[in-house]
Motif scaffolding. Structure first.
Motif, PDB file in Angstrom:
ATOM      1  N   ARG A  96      27.112  38.712  30.803  1.00 53.16           N
ATOM      2  CA  ARG A  96      28.419  39.656  30.653  1.00 53.16           C
ATOM      3  C   ARG A  96      28.334  40.758  31.668  1.00 53.16           C
ATOM      4  O   ARG A  96      27.488  41.195  32.202  1.00 53.16           O
ATOM      5  N   ALA A  97      29.649  40.650  32.436  1.00 50.49           N
ATOM      6  CA  ALA A  97      29.703  41.721  33.693  1.00 50.49           C
ATOM      7  C   ALA A  97      30.780  42.431  33.551  1.00 50.49           C
ATOM      8  O   ALA A  97      31.992  41.755  32.778  1.00 50.49           O
ATOM      9  N   SER A  98      31.320  43.514  34.118  1.00 51.16           N
ATOM     10  CA  SER A  98      32.270  44.277  34.247  1.00 51.16           C
ATOM     11  C   SER A  98      32.512  44.470  35.660  1.00 51.16           C
ATOM     12  O   SER A  98      31.827  45.093  36.361  1.00 51.16           O
ATOM     13  N   LEU A  99      33.602  43.782  36.298  1.00 47.75           N
ATOM     14  CA  LEU A  99      34.038  43.878  37.685  1.00 47.75           C
ATOM     15  C   LEU A  99      34.993  44.904  37.680  1.00 47.75           C
ATOM     16  O   LEU A  99      35.906  45.332  37.246  1.00 47.75           O
ATOM     17  N   ALA A 100      34.798  45.943  38.872  1.00 49.10           N
ATOM     18  CA  ALA A 100      35.533  47.162  39.316  1.00 49.10           C
ATOM     19  C   ALA A 100      36.303  46.437  40.508  1.00 49.10           C
ATOM     20  O   ALA A 100      35.806  46.341  41.697  1.00 49.10           O
ATOM     21  N   LEU A 101      37.710  46.278  40.090  1.00 49.30           N
ATOM     22  CA  LEU A 101      38.560  45.794  41.135  1.00 49.30           C
ATOM     23  C   LEU A 101      39.464  46.788  41.922  1.00 49.30           C
ATOM     24  O   LEU A 101      39.947  47.738  41.527  1.00 49.30           O
ATOM     25  N   ASP A 102      39.016  46.938  43.170  1.00 49.21           N
ATOM     26  CA  ASP A 102      39.663  48.037  43.994  1.00 49.21           C
ATOM     27  C   ASP A 102      41.116  47.726  44.293  1.00 49.21           C
ATOM     28  O   ASP A 102      42.153  48.491  44.620  1.00 49.21           O
ATOM     29  N   THR A 103      41.449  46.393  44.568  1.00 52.85           N
ATOM     30  CA  THR A 103      42.782  45.918  44.884  1.00 52.85           C
ATOM     31  C   THR A 103      43.305  44.624  43.843  1.00 52.85           C
ATOM     32  O   THR A 103      42.006  44.266  43.339  1.00 52.85           O
ATOM     33  N   PRO A 104      44.306  44.385  43.744  1.00 49.88           N
ATOM     34  CA  PRO A 104      44.466  43.321  42.820  1.00 49.88           C
ATOM     35  C   PRO A 104      43.999  41.941  43.257  1.00 49.88           C
ATOM     36  O   PRO A 104      43.813  41.759  44.444  1.00 49.88           O
ATOM     37  N   LEU A 105      43.483  41.162  42.300  1.00 50.03           N
ATOM     38  CA  LEU A 105      43.007  39.692  42.393  1.00 50.03           C
ATOM     39  C   LEU A 105      43.846  38.799  42.279  1.00 50.03           C
ATOM     40  O   LEU A 105      44.484  38.848  41.096  1.00 50.03           O
ATOM     41  N   THR A 106      43.871  38.086  43.329  1.00 55.47           N
ATOM     42  CA  THR A 106      44.948  36.664  43.114  1.00 55.47           C
ATOM     43  C   THR A 106      44.274  35.396  43.154  1.00 55.47           C
ATOM     44  O   THR A 106      43.307  35.270  43.993  1.00 55.47           O
TER      45      THR A 106
END
Length: 630
Positions: A96-106
């Motif tokens: 299990r992981a929590s990703l911190a997205l700085d910009t939108p992910l496509t």
């Protein structure tokens, strides 16, 4: 008897002979190794009596034994787990992981792979009929990342390498335990030398019973294991996984596909004592006159990542770290894994194993009538719980009662001398620190109570590991081998008896011991307080008891009829030793649904069964006269 475990095939005492190999005459050693080579598909016997190696080249039997000997020795019994997931490949898992997205992910994804219920902030655009484009806004994104983990337990008692029980019948996604059941029951019938349909036709169909199961159900991917992880693994549940996972399914399979029995059925699940619990059902049915033939057995196939992790987490298994610490090693070799199980020595946990064992019980009159080969007899199985305890998995006091009663019965049946000098203990002997202390204390107190000074102890798990519900079946099959060969297997991993073992009145040996036994005690100390001790009498003692009960003429007539049975059994064993196995599996044959039956108030006639089922039952409750009211 019949079955299969890490030492080989049960019929003909092949598995037993593997555990006393060095003590056998040269010819018996060669026969054992040749039979195992055929079982492992390293060689095959031909119809003309010749032999071929795995590549099909003709070879003399002696050359095959010489060529395959080391591989047979290295790839039977306890050894490094051969499933690649437990080695370099690694065990599949998720983190299990929590990703911190700085910009939108496509990203783009196939339509059928996209979850149905998406977070409301995700944006989905159709690229074509098969492909979608998904945009996830900046911020936190919870994910499961696939990974592989290094196995922490890498040793187990596995069936001989190359042997696959599902090869011998039309197995369609059957759990491994059920494939082992089909093979083991077929092996039992072949070893008996009796033709099942002819035996069944002698009896009321309700005089037959099957008691067979295991300790934890079928938990591999084809059973409940695959079902329970279907959602998180992304796989579909199948229509077979739910029904085939039940713990009593070995009995169901035998009734439906092997024996065609409509008699008694069921299974008692009692952790490590499960085999003895089922044996007790069969013995009591026959003693009460309810049944005349009972097939008893178990089949356990617990070598899966999830089951192993469960036992490791509770501190029960000999994991790699514990083995390295025990022997002060930095690296474990194949030889170290082979000696992981060390009953009554300095040890660190049990070694998990797979096995299936079946025996055919008959009442004594029927055994004499049919000329059955009598391998031994079981007068009783004693079962007691532990009472109050702290940890549910901790040992308790029930085993003192079961073994004490068993010893009392043997003394009463055979006398003081037979108990003290011609009986031996088949220990549960798991190789855990608690077991070596508590079980040896049980043995010591009972030995003192009955005046036994040097009670021989066998611990077959040192060879084949702990097969859970089938463990006592491994012990019983080994004890029958001891009766046949007058040898008790040693405990080869017993470098020295541990200091905390109560050994004063016990006799331990690292090497096979010559011993002519009258009786064996099959002992089980299961998790949760499932204690059982079965009394097993030798064929010689059994024959003397039959003579006393039925007379010399009846026994002489049985011995004459037995020659035909022995000839049939010998033919089966010859084929089996050549690697030619024929599983008895009759899918879809003789199926009945009810309208075909002839039902009266006295009996039910079933097409395909020679005798009707009697509806006349014993009534121990008394009878009220008609018209009488309470």
């Amino acid at each position: 008897m019949g079955g299969v475990n890490p030492a080989g095939r049960t019929s003909g005492h092949q598995a037993f002979r593997r555990t006393v190999l060095g003590a056998l005459p040269d010819d018996d050693q060669a026969q054992t190794l040749l039979g195992l080579a055929a079982m492992m598909r390293l060689a095959s016997g031909q119809d003309d009596g010749g032999w071929q190696d795995a590549e099909g080249h003709p070879l003399e039997p002696a050359a095959i034994v010489e060529q395959t000997r080391q591989r047979v020795l290295d790839h039977t019994l306890i050894r490094r787990i051969e499933d690649s997931r437990f080695n370099d490949e690694g065990l599949p898992a998720n983190r299990r992981a929590s990703l911190a997205l700085d910009t939108p992910l496509t990203f783009r994804i196939r339509r059928r792979q996209l979850p149905e219920d998406l977070p409301p902030t995700w944006q989905v655009h159709e690229i074509d009929r098969h492909t979608l484009e998904v945009t996830v806004p900046a911020g936190q994104m919870e994910v499961m990342l696939p990974e592989t983990r290094q196995a922490q337990v890498r040793t187990a008692g596995q069936l001989p390498t190359g042997f696959e029980p599902s090869r011998f019948y039309r197995s369609v996604h059957h759990p491994r335990g059920l494939s082992m059941t089909i093979f083991a029951a077929s092996d039992c019938l072949g070893d008996s030398g009796l033709e099942w349909d002819a035996l069944r036709d002698r009896l009321d169909p309700d005089e037959v019973a099957v008691y067979a199961g295991n300790s934890i159900g079928q938990l591999d991917d084809e059973g409940w294991g695959g079902l329970l992880k279907s959602f998180v693994s992304g796989n579909r549940a199948t229509s077979k996984q739910m029904p085939l996972g039940y713990g009593q399914m070995p009995a169901d399979f035998l009734n439906a596909y092997v024996l065609g029995s409509v008699g008694g059925t069921g299974a008692v699940l009692g952790a490590c004592a499960s085999f003895l619990y089922n044996l007790r059902l069969g013995v009591e049915d026959i003693r009460a006159g309810r049944r005349r033939v009972v097939m008893v057995g178990t089949a356990d196939a617990p070598i899966t990542p999830e089951i192993i992790e469960g036992f490791r987490a509770m501190g029960a298994l000999a994991d790699d770290d514990s083995l390295r610490s025990l022997d002060a090693l930095e690296l474990l070799t194949d030889a170290d894994y082979q000696k992981a199980c060390r009953p009554f020595a300095r040890n660190c946990g049990f070694t998990i194993a797979e096995s299936s064992q079946f025996i055919l019980l008959m009442d004594d009159a029927l055994a004499l009538e049919t000329g059955a080969e009598i391998l031994g007899s079981v007068p009783a199985v004693f079962v007691n719980a532990d009472g109050w305890k702290r940890s549910i998995s901790a040992p308790g006091i029930g085993n003192y009662i079961t073994l004490g009663k068993a010893a009392s019965l043997v003394r009463d049946m055979l006398g003081e001398t037979a108990l003290r000098e011609r009986s031996f203990l088949h220990a549960h002997g798991t190789s855990t620190p608690k077991n070596r202390v508590t079980e040896s204390h049980v043995f010591d107190l009972v030995a003192r109570a009955y005046g036994i000074e040097a009670w021989p102890v066998v611990a077959v798990k040192a060879f084949v590991g702990h097969s859970q519900g089938s463990a006592a079946g491994d012990q019983l099959a080994s004890a029958l081998g001891s009766f046949a060969h007058a040898l008790l297997p040693g405990i080869p991993t017993l470098d020295a008896v541990a200091d905390d073992v109560y050994a004063e009145r016990l006799r331990f040996s690292r090497t096979p011991l010559s011993f002519a036994a009258d009786a064996a005690f099959i002992n089980a100390k299961g998790f949760g307080g499932n204690n059982a001790t079965g009394v097993l009498l030798s064929p010689g003692v059994t024959e003397r008891l039959l003579m006393q009960r039925h007379g010399e003429a009846a026994v002489a007539a049985w011995q004459a009829r037995r020659e035909t049975t022995r000839e049939a059994a010998a033919n089966y064993l010859q084929q089996a030793d050549r690697g030619h196995f024929q599983a008895r599996y009759r899918f879809g044959e003789g199926v009945l649904e009810g309208p075909e039956l002839e039902v009266s108030d006295r009996s039910i006639r079933i097409p395909g069964y020679a005798r009707p089922v009697s509806l006349v039952v014993d009534n121990p409750f008394g009878r009220l006269e008609e018209g009488e009211r309470g």
